[in-house]
Each structure stands twice: as C-alpha cells, then as structure tokens.
Design an enzyme around this catalytic site. Structure first.
Site, PDB file in Angstrom:
ATOM      1  N   ARG A   1      66.632 -85.239  53.897  1.00 21.24           N
ATOM      2  CA  ARG A   1      65.471 -85.585  54.723  1.00 21.24           C
ATOM      3  C   ARG A   1      65.852 -86.504  55.887  1.00 21.24           C
ATOM      4  O   ARG A   1      65.245 -86.421  56.958  1.00 21.24           O
ATOM      5  CB  ARG A   1      64.399 -86.239  53.860  1.00 21.24           C
TER       6      ARG A   1
ATOM      7  N   LYS B   1      54.487 -73.259  35.452  1.00 23.10           N
ATOM      8  CA  LYS B   1      53.111 -72.927  35.074  1.00 23.10           C
ATOM      9  C   LYS B   1      52.371 -72.060  36.080  1.00 23.10           C
ATOM     10  O   LYS B   1      52.511 -72.237  37.281  1.00 23.10           O
ATOM     11  CB  LYS B   1      52.324 -74.219  34.889  1.00 23.10           C
TER      12      LYS B   1
ATOM     13  N   GLY C   1      59.624 -77.411  45.910  1.00 28.17           N
ATOM     14  CA  GLY C   1      60.577 -78.354  45.338  1.00 28.17           C
ATOM     15  C   GLY C   1      61.709 -77.762  44.527  1.00 28.17           C
ATOM     16  O   GLY C   1      62.876 -77.918  44.889  1.00 28.17           O
TER      17      GLY C   1
ATOM     18  N   GLY D   1      54.758 -79.087  48.548  1.00 27.17           N
ATOM     19  CA  GLY D   1      53.304 -78.947  48.530  1.00 27.17           C
ATOM     20  C   GLY D   1      52.771 -78.536  49.887  1.00 27.17           C
ATOM     21  O   GLY D   1      51.888 -77.677  49.997  1.00 27.17           O
TER      22      GLY D   1
HETATM   23  P1  AMP Z   1      57.545 -75.768  39.080  1.00 27.81           P
HETATM   24  O1  AMP Z   1      57.613 -77.235  39.435  1.00 27.81           O
HETATM   25  O2  AMP Z   1      56.218 -75.317  38.607  1.00 27.81           O
HETATM   26  O3  AMP Z   1      58.145 -74.905  40.146  1.00 27.81           O
HETATM   27  O4  AMP Z   1      58.446 -75.619  37.790  1.00 27.81           O
HETATM   28  C1  AMP Z   1      59.817 -75.829  37.803  1.00 27.81           C
HETATM   29  C2  AMP Z   1      60.261 -76.021  36.390  1.00 27.81           C
HETATM   30  O5  AMP Z   1      59.970 -74.853  35.646  1.00 27.81           O
HETATM   31  C3  AMP Z   1      61.742 -76.247  36.254  1.00 27.81           C
HETATM   32  O6  AMP Z   1      61.941 -77.566  35.833  1.00 27.81           O
HETATM   33  C4  AMP Z   1      62.170 -75.247  35.192  1.00 27.81           C
HETATM   34  O7  AMP Z   1      62.998 -75.810  34.218  1.00 27.81           O
HETATM   35  C5  AMP Z   1      60.858 -74.831  34.565  1.00 27.81           C
HETATM   36  N1  AMP Z   1      60.916 -73.498  33.955  1.00 27.81           N
HETATM   37  C6  AMP Z   1      61.324 -72.358  34.522  1.00 27.81           C
HETATM   38  N2  AMP Z   1      61.314 -71.351  33.645  1.00 27.81           N
HETATM   39  C7  AMP Z   1      60.881 -71.858  32.465  1.00 27.81           C
HETATM   40  C8  AMP Z   1      60.662 -71.297  31.174  1.00 27.81           C
HETATM   41  N3  AMP Z   1      60.902 -70.028  30.913  1.00 27.81           N
HETATM   42  N4  AMP Z   1      60.216 -72.129  30.203  1.00 27.81           N
HETATM   43  C9  AMP Z   1      59.987 -73.430  30.483  1.00 27.81           C
HETATM   44  N5  AMP Z   1      60.169 -74.019  31.675  1.00 27.81           N
HETATM   45  C10 AMP Z   1      60.613 -73.236  32.669  1.00 27.81           C
END
Ligand code: AMP
Length: 413
Positions: A52, A215, A371, A394
């Site tokens: 950054r 999620k 991110g 975001g």
């Molecule tokens: P996000 O911030 O929603 O983009 O989520 C990123 C996170 O999702 C990372 O820390 C990954 O470790 C987690 N992640 C990706 N695939 C899986 C999975 N199959 N089960 C649990 N966590 C996951």
C-alpha cells in the site's frame, strides 16, 4: 457479454476529466492526500507488507515533481478512538522515507496546533505525515467540523485511498466539500476505477467471475449482481458446499450455512434464467479434521462421508475450472478455492491463479479483487502476472456491485 447499468462509469468518472491529477499543476500548492497506509506490521512494529505504501508513491511524487508539497493522512488498524502507540503511523516512517527517497516530517496529532503551524508554511518538496486519523472518533463518524479542520492543512485535496472509498468518513468523503474546485483522485484510485470499467464496460466475452472464500453470506450481494453480468460463474471455496447441499448433495462436516440453502437454490435458478453457466466443483480434497496434518482423501463433492470435510477443490474440478478460465477474455477473481493457508489445501487456489496468469499471457484481462485472493496471489508471487490486483477488498466488491461509493461521489459531485 450482457449489458451493464453502471451509472457512475458513464457520467461521473468522465465528467471530472477536465481536472485530474495528470493535468493539475501542483507548483507551490500544498496537496492534502488521503492515502491508505493501513499496512500490516510484524511483532517488532516493522512494515511486513509495504504494497500500500508503494502504490501511493506515484501520486506523492507527481505533487513533489511539480514543485508542490504533500501532507499525508491515513488511518491504521482499529484504535479505540484515542492515542494508542500500537497503531501509531510513526512505525511506517522509515519505510515511507525509503520509498520516497527523502526525509519526512511526522506530526503526532493530525489536528494539533504544531501540525497546523508546520503545514501552513510548508515549502515545496516537503512531505508531512499526520498521525492516525482514527485516534479521533470524529473520523469514522464523518464529522464535518473535524473534516473542515483537516482541510486547513492543504490547498488541494487528493483522495488516493481506494481501500476506504466505500466509507463516508471525514477524510475520505466529507472533507471534499471544503475543496469545491480543487479535489481529485490520485493515480491509484484512477487505476482501480479504470480496471473495473475495463471489465464491466467491455464488449469482450466470455466474462468469467470466480468467487470463493469461506461463506456465501459475505458474498451474496456480489454473486447476485454478477449473475446479471457474467457468462460463467465459478464457485469454489467453503461457499460451494452450501450450493452442493442445496442440491441435496452429501457434504459431511464441510462448511455450510443452512440458512442460505434457499438462497443458493434461488441463485442456481436465476443463473439459468440469465443464461449464466454456473460451475461448481465436482470433487473435493477432504480431511477428518481442519488440520494440515491429517490424512487427505479425494471425494466426489456430493458424496462426502459424515466424518469428513472438504477443504479444497479436487483435481477434476481444477481441470474443468482451468478450461473455462482459459477460454475467457475477461476474468474477475474474488476468494480462494480452499484453505490456502494450509499447504495441503493450496493446490486448488494455486492452480486457479496459474490458469488466470496463463489466460492473461494470452491476452485476457484479469482483475483480482478482494482480500484473500490478493493475499493468495501475493503468496504465490504472481501479482505482476495478472492485469490488475485491487488494493481495496470491500471497496472493490461494492464498486463491482454498482453501489454509489461516498469517496467517489464526493470528488465527482
Ligand atoms: P473470505 O474472506 O470469505 O474470502 O474467505 C477466505 C477464507 O476462506 C480463507 O481464510 C480460507 O481459508 C477459507 N476457506 C476457503 N475454502 C474453505 C473451505 N473449504 N472450508 C473452510 N474454509 C475455507
């Protein structure tokens, strides 16, 4: 590719072309620049990722090379509305000085008397760094008085903090009205906007979006928006299991958000109506524990035993996803394909990153936003092999969703 209703791309972005950072002459001007120096620090308080800071340098140098001076303001971390040395921007001074190749003047209170004394008679070529704006609660509240005080530091305001452009904070949006004729984006924000515009306004097709991460709930708005725009939607990561379960698949102990099953079905239905091809993984790397040291089994994604969980996409899914990516002209990527932080479950994310690099080398345009996909592409040292890596997770998502972002509106109004 489908048609887009991107309100502000057409009108607002171009409206400002009369005055921008490239054609403005900063000679003898004090430029108050909102930068994003919210950088990670290691245990000894040193900058552990200076991306950054590096990205802010072209804008600062433009001001200095024109014969102006720069007053830099930023937030760092989440201090509790008060001075806290853990979040002091004095920890980035040496890193910033290295990148700028000159000494800077640090002020330990962004609206302190001493700071105003210095900035009021700042000579050309000088750079002042103000202390963390979030030591004042007024920053996040978007307080007008606080914004007006900050505004006194400069003759011209530049917003170059893309990471906070979706926040209506004092320094990112409210302050701009104090500079009705002298406000503009810095190079970093200009580039971010150009990249999104390039994807969303292009006539090239196919456009493929890849979403992953933990999620469904945190990406639901962007998925719903993307359905209206893309030709292919690849869904990986933890969120894929909610879709698989919604289609009556057996996903064992994998991450599932039961309250989103109906919504997942609705998305699948909408995608058909919108002529979007959704690609879900067909196999999965499974383990009995959320751990890097337990045995790994490859399972069909809808046949995962009750005592196992899927932690990465499997080899067949990688092949299918790679083929789709390779045939795409425009690629958007947000969110990893698996738990890439653990070496045993990195392969899906690495393979997708390589597929995007290959497509880029063949002439496709690729935009990595958000991110964790940015963290992944940096971890694999591939950041300079894709077309654009966004600095704002975001902010990039909200921009892609077509939302009016306060920091952008404030400059363009
Ligand atoms: P996000 O911030 O929603 O983009 O989520 C990123 C996170 O999702 C990372 O820390 C990954 O470790 C987690 N992640 C990706 N695939 C899986 C999975 N199959 N089960 C649990 N966590 C996951």
């Amino acid at each position: 590719m489908k048609s887009f209703g991107i309100r502000y791309f057409r009108g607002i972005f171009f409206k400002n072309n009369l005055m921008n950072i490239s054609n403005y002459n900063f000679s003898n001007k004090r430029a108050l620049i909102r930068v994003d120096f919210n950088v990670p620090l290691n245990d000894s308080g040193e900058v552990s990722d200076d991306t950054r800071i590096k990205m802010a340098i072209p804008t600062i140098n433009k001001v200095l090379n024109d014969g102006g001076s720069a007053i830099l303001m930023s937030h760092m971390g989440r201090p509790k509305d008060a001075q806290d040395s853990k979040f002091s921007l004095n920890q980035i001074i040496s890193c910033l000085e290295d990148h700028l190749n000159r000494k800077i003047i640090f002020q330990d209170d962004c609206i302190g008397d001493k700071a105003f004394e210095i900035t009021s008679s700042l000579n050309p070529g000088k750079v002042v760094l103000l202390e963390n704006l979030r030591f004042y609660s007024q920053e996040k509240k978007g307080d007008k008085e606080f914004a007006s005080k900050l505004a006194k530091h400069g003759d011209v305001y530049i917003n170059d903090a893309f990471g906070t452009v979706h926040r209506a904070h004092a320094s990112t949006a409210v302050i701009a009205s104090n500079f009705p004729k002298n406000k503009m984006f810095g190079y970093l924000i200009e580039n971010e906007i150009k990249s999104v515009k390039r994807v969303l306004e292009s006539n090239k097709s196919p456009l493929t979006a890849i979403v992953g991460g933990a999620k469904v709930s945190s990406k639901i708005t962007i998925i719903s928006q993307l359905i209206k725009k893309v030709d292919h939607l690849i869904i990986g990561g933890g969120m894929a299991y909610t879709f698989v379960k919604a289609m009556n698949g057996k996903v064992g102990k994998s991450l599932v958000e039961d309250e989103y099953l109906d919504l997942a079905n609705e998305i699948l239905k909408n995608s058909k109506e919108n002529n979007v091809k959704i690609h879900l993984p067909i196999d999965s790397m499974c383990s009995k524990e959320f751990s890097n040291s337990t045995e790994i089994t490859i399972r069909k994604i809808n046949e995962i035993p009750n005592d196992e969980m899927g932690l990465d996409i499997g080899p067949e899914s990688i092949k299918i996803f790679t083929k789709v990516i390779n045939s795409s002209q425009l690629i958007l990527w947000n969110g990893p394909m698996g738990v890439f932080e653990m070496s045993n479950f990195q392969k899906g994310t690495i393979s997708i990153a390589h597929a995007i690099v290959e497509a880029t080398e063949k002439g496709s345009f690729s935009l990595i936003g958000g991110g964790d996909s940015v963290a992944a592409i940096n971890l694999f040292n591939l950041a300079d092999k894709v077309s654009h890596v966004s600095t704002g997770g975001g902010a990039m998502l909200e921009y892609l969703e077509g939302k009016d972002l306060p920091g952008i509106i404030a400059i363009n109004n």
